[in-house]
Design a protein around this motif. Structure first.
Motif, PDB file in Angstrom:
ATOM      1  N   ALA A  75       0.830  -1.208   0.000  1.00 41.42           N
ATOM      2  CA  ALA A  75       0.000   0.000   0.000  1.00 41.42           C
ATOM      3  C   ALA A  75       0.863   1.258   0.000  1.00 41.42           C
ATOM      4  O   ALA A  75       0.579   2.224  -0.726  1.00 41.42           O
ATOM      5  CB  ALA A  75      -0.926  -0.009   1.215  1.00 41.42           C
ATOM      6  N   ILE A  76       1.937   1.262   0.789  1.00 44.37           N
ATOM      7  CA  ILE A  76       2.803   2.447   0.872  1.00 44.37           C
ATOM      8  C   ILE A  76       3.552   2.661  -0.438  1.00 44.37           C
ATOM      9  O   ILE A  76       3.649   3.789  -0.944  1.00 44.37           O
ATOM     10  CB  ILE A  76       3.783   2.301   2.049  1.00 44.37           C
ATOM     11  N   ARG A  78       2.645   1.712  -3.408  1.00 46.79           N
ATOM     12  CA  ARG A  78       1.693   2.163  -4.427  1.00 46.79           C
ATOM     13  C   ARG A  78       1.423   3.658  -4.281  1.00 46.79           C
ATOM     14  O   ARG A  78       1.349   4.388  -5.277  1.00 46.79           O
ATOM     15  CB  ARG A  78       0.386   1.374  -4.308  1.00 46.79           C
ATOM     16  N   GLN A  79       1.284   4.139  -3.048  1.00 45.53           N
ATOM     17  CA  GLN A  79       1.067   5.570  -2.829  1.00 45.53           C
ATOM     18  C   GLN A  79       2.280   6.380  -3.269  1.00 45.53           C
ATOM     19  O   GLN A  79       2.151   7.456  -3.858  1.00 45.53           O
ATOM     20  CB  GLN A  79       0.768   5.829  -1.351  1.00 45.53           C
ATOM     21  N   ARG A  80       3.470   5.865  -2.986  1.00 51.59           N
ATOM     22  CA  ARG A  80       4.687   6.583  -3.383  1.00 51.59           C
ATOM     23  C   ARG A  80       4.802   6.677  -4.898  1.00 51.59           C
ATOM     24  O   ARG A  80       5.151   7.722  -5.451  1.00 51.59           O
ATOM     25  CB  ARG A  80       5.919   5.863  -2.826  1.00 51.59           C
ATOM     26  N   ASP A  82       2.375   6.528  -7.114  1.00 56.84           N
ATOM     27  CA  ASP A  82       1.351   7.444  -7.616  1.00 56.84           C
ATOM     28  C   ASP A  82       1.743   8.894  -7.363  1.00 56.84           C
ATOM     29  O   ASP A  82       1.529   9.765  -8.212  1.00 56.84           O
ATOM     30  CB  ASP A  82       0.004   7.151  -6.951  1.00 56.84           C
ATOM     31  N   ALA A  83       2.316   9.172  -6.180  1.00 58.22           N
ATOM     32  CA  ALA A  83       2.721  10.544  -5.855  1.00 58.22           C
ATOM     33  C   ALA A  83       3.861  11.015  -6.745  1.00 58.22           C
ATOM     34  O   ALA A  83       4.013  12.210  -6.992  1.00 58.22           O
ATOM     35  CB  ALA A  83       3.148  10.637  -4.387  1.00 58.22           C
ATOM     36  N   ASP A 307       7.318  12.919   0.360  1.00 58.16           N
ATOM     37  CA  ASP A 307       6.320  11.925  -0.049  1.00 58.16           C
ATOM     38  C   ASP A 307       6.485  10.635   0.744  1.00 58.16           C
ATOM     39  O   ASP A 307       5.507  10.014   1.172  1.00 58.16           O
ATOM     40  CB  ASP A 307       6.438  11.633  -1.548  1.00 58.16           C
ATOM     41  N   LYS A 310       5.307  11.230   4.298  1.00 61.46           N
ATOM     42  CA  LYS A 310       3.873  11.499   4.356  1.00 61.46           C
ATOM     43  C   LYS A 310       3.074  10.202   4.344  1.00 61.46           C
ATOM     44  O   LYS A 310       2.101  10.047   5.078  1.00 61.46           O
ATOM     45  CB  LYS A 310       3.471  12.377   3.175  1.00 61.46           C
ATOM     46  N   PHE A 311       3.482   9.278   3.490  1.00 56.93           N
ATOM     47  CA  PHE A 311       2.733   8.034   3.362  1.00 56.93           C
ATOM     48  C   PHE A 311       3.188   6.978   4.359  1.00 56.93           C
ATOM     49  O   PHE A 311       2.618   5.899   4.425  1.00 56.93           O
ATOM     50  CB  PHE A 311       2.854   7.489   1.937  1.00 56.93           C
ATOM     51  N   VAL A 460      -8.483   0.194  -7.849  1.00 57.91           N
ATOM     52  CA  VAL A 460      -7.035   0.236  -8.051  1.00 57.91           C
ATOM     53  C   VAL A 460      -6.737  -0.266  -9.455  1.00 57.91           C
ATOM     54  O   VAL A 460      -7.570  -0.884 -10.116  1.00 57.91           O
ATOM     55  CB  VAL A 460      -6.282  -0.641  -7.016  1.00 57.91           C
TER      56      VAL A 460
END
Length: 563
Positions: A75-76, A78-80, A82-83, A307, A310-311, A460
């Motif tokens: 999950a982390i 994937r967020q990174r 995307d960011a 980033d 943050k995540f 997703v």
């Protein structure tokens, strides 16, 4: 005068649409000429292929990775990704231990760093430090591990107590090189024990106390320029943190203690992934939970670190086990098939419009063409500036948008025809119909956009690509209807062909049936088939008010009594 005012307003809307096109064309041209962009959108993993990166966990001896840790890491990461502006990436687990990241195209070093860096942030007090002038190359791994030694006999009073420096820690500090210290697993060190570590540039060596504030208490992190002493803006980049309640309280108590200490014990080391990135002196207690990290940051590295923090930090560290190029899962043939399906749908819409609305159907053709051009420029701009990539699911969203856009035109055309049946002239019918039709179009597009937004948030992978293009084209539909289709109809309504209701215009009052004259009275259509006459009678009855209907019933009853 009113007619001239309407035409002037139409040309103003055309001008605003031209401004939007100009901004998008200029933005794409800037990207192409100065930033290596392209006039075509980038394709996603399923259409172009890309790079597959396998990450293996870094574990201490005897440590194992759990399924919960892997899911959290996925999950982390994937967020990174995307960011970082990488769209349509795939992040999955493999074999219960590794993580597989598939990225379209070839990732740059910054993207690789976002993925593999654990971003494990710790705040530890400094116990001892020295400058490393010219360190001799390490001769193999360390011959001993200071962390295997027992804790101090005397229990330290705080994390800043020098009692943490045991003989084994002192020996490691004096004898081991930075490379050997890294090999001992600084990134997976016990947070409740002291740590011997080097700075990120390798020029300083530290003995640090146990962790007092962990990175998991960070609530938000942003990058920016560090302000100077007088509030002036400097050219130094930093990361500004915001802690949660627990982190704020911990940071307050630690800085209050460090303010009263002298020498190096007054310093508070910021440790990121097993290296000290900064060890500032504590000049005052920080009570608001909003410290800043400064050091040798560039804008890119500061944004990357912000980033990552943050995540959240990865629960365990990872290293790149392999990175290889993979081929497209679908390929250009599927893209061509999707585009062919879209072209067939577009042709059917055009044929239906011309059959149903005669020459008025060409307004649909021109509007769809303009909508396509605007959507293409938007997607290309997002591809150049934000890293967006078009997947086959995104193409499906664009095809679905053809029906949404055509539906808006049909609503407007039918409203205009209704007004013509009411006895209005073409110019007045267009203005009156627009007020009613636009509310319907906005309501319809709002529902479509809401569905796309919910799908984008909850889904997703490729499904998000479909939701994104669906939402984007819904916004484009509103822009085209308001700034192109409506003003075009206002201009065409001034022409003799449409204004006088030519039989081929699609706005012929005679062909549309009875003309409403007010108070449920209709003029019988001239040269109209019996079927149209019957429809006119039904329309007259439908448009009666309650009072008119009662009056008609009373008149009918009275006439029946006379008979």
């Amino acid at each position: 005068m009113v007619s001239n005012f309407r035409v002037a307003g139409a040309w103003k809307r055309f001008a605003w649409l031209a401004v939007i096109f100009g901004v998008l064309i200029g933005g794409n041209a800037w990207s192409v000429w100065l930033e290596g962009g392209s006039w075509t959108p980038k394709l996603a993993l399923d259409l172009q292929g890309g790079t597959q990166i396998i990450l293996a966990p870094q574990l201490a001896e005897g440590q194992t990775v759990t399924e919960e840790q892997l899911n959290q890491a996925v999950a982390i990461i994937r967020q990174r990704v995307d960011a970082g502006g990488v769209a349509e990436a795939e992040v999955t687990t493999q074999g219960g231990a590794n993580i597989v990241v598939a990225i379209p195209g070839t990732p740059d070093p910054a993207t690789l760093e976002r993925i593999r860096s654990s971003a494990k942030l710790e705040f530890r007090p400094v116990l001892q430090t020295t400058f490393v002038a010219e360190e001799a190359p390490a001769e193999g791994p360390a011959s001993f591990n200071p962390y295997d030694e027992p804790l101090p006999e005397r229990i330290p009073e705080s994390a800043s107590d020098l009692a943490w420096i045991t003989p084994a820690i002192d020996r490691a500090y004096n004898e081991l090189s930075c490379e050997q210290l890294d090999g001992l697993g600084s990134n997976v060190a016990d947070p409740e024990r002291p740590l011997v570590i080097c700075s990120s540039d390798g020029f300083s060596k530290f003995v640090l106390g146990p962790v007092e504030v962990g990175g998991e208490t960070i609530q938000d992190a942003i990058s920016g320029l560090v302000p100077g002493p007088q509030g002036t803006v400097t050219t130094e980049w930093g990361v500004f943190l915001e802690f949660d309640e627990a982190g704020t309280e911990g940071f307050r108590s630690v800085t209050q203690r460090l303010v009263g200490l002298d020498g190096v014990q007054n310093q508070f080391a910021i440790v990121l992934d097993g290296r000290v990135i900064s060890a500032p002196r504590t000049l005052a207690a920080i009570t608001d939970g909003r410290p800043q990290i400064s050091g040798s940051f560039t804008q890119e590295s500061a944004e990357t670190l912000a980033d990552q923090l943050k995540f959240g930090a990865l629960p365990i560290g990872f290293e790149v086990q392999s990175a290889e190029t993979i081929t497209a899962t679908l390929g250009l043939s599927q893209l061509q098939s999707g585009l062919l399906a879209g072209a067939i749908g577009l042709v059917l819409v055009v044929v239906y419009s011309l059959f149903q609305y005669r020459v008025l159907g060409f307004v649909t053709v021109f509007s769809l063409t303009t909508a396509f051009a605007l959507t293409y420029l938007l997607i290309t701009y997002l591809s150049n500036s934000q890293g967006y990539r078009l997947s086959l699911a995104g193409v499906a969203g664009l095809i679905v948008a053809i029906g949404i856009t055509a539906d808006s035109f049909i609503v407007l055309f039918e409203r205009i025809r209704d007004e013509l049946r009411d006895g209005r002239v073409v110019g007045s019918a267009i203005s009156a119909a627009w007020k009613r039709a636009f509310r319907t179009i906005v309501a319809s597009d709002a529902v479509s956009f809401l569905a796309a937004a919910v799908l984008f948030i909850l889904a997703v992978g490729n499904v998000r690509g479909f939701a994104f293009t669906l939402g984007l084209t819904t916004i484009v539909d509103l822009i085209i209807v308001a700034l192109f289709t409506h003003p075009l109809m206002q201009v065409l309504g001034r022409t003799r062909f449409f204004g006088e209701g030519h039989p081929l215009s699609g706005l012929d009052p005679k062909a549309l049936g009875a003309v409403y004259r007010g108070r449920a009275k209709f003029r019988d259509p001239v040269d109209v088939a019996p079927v149209a006459r019957k429809k006119s009678a039904q329309e007259a009855k439908r448009r009666q008010t309650i009072a008119e209907r009662k009056a008609a019933e009373e008149a009918s009853a009275l006439e029946g009594k006379k008979k």
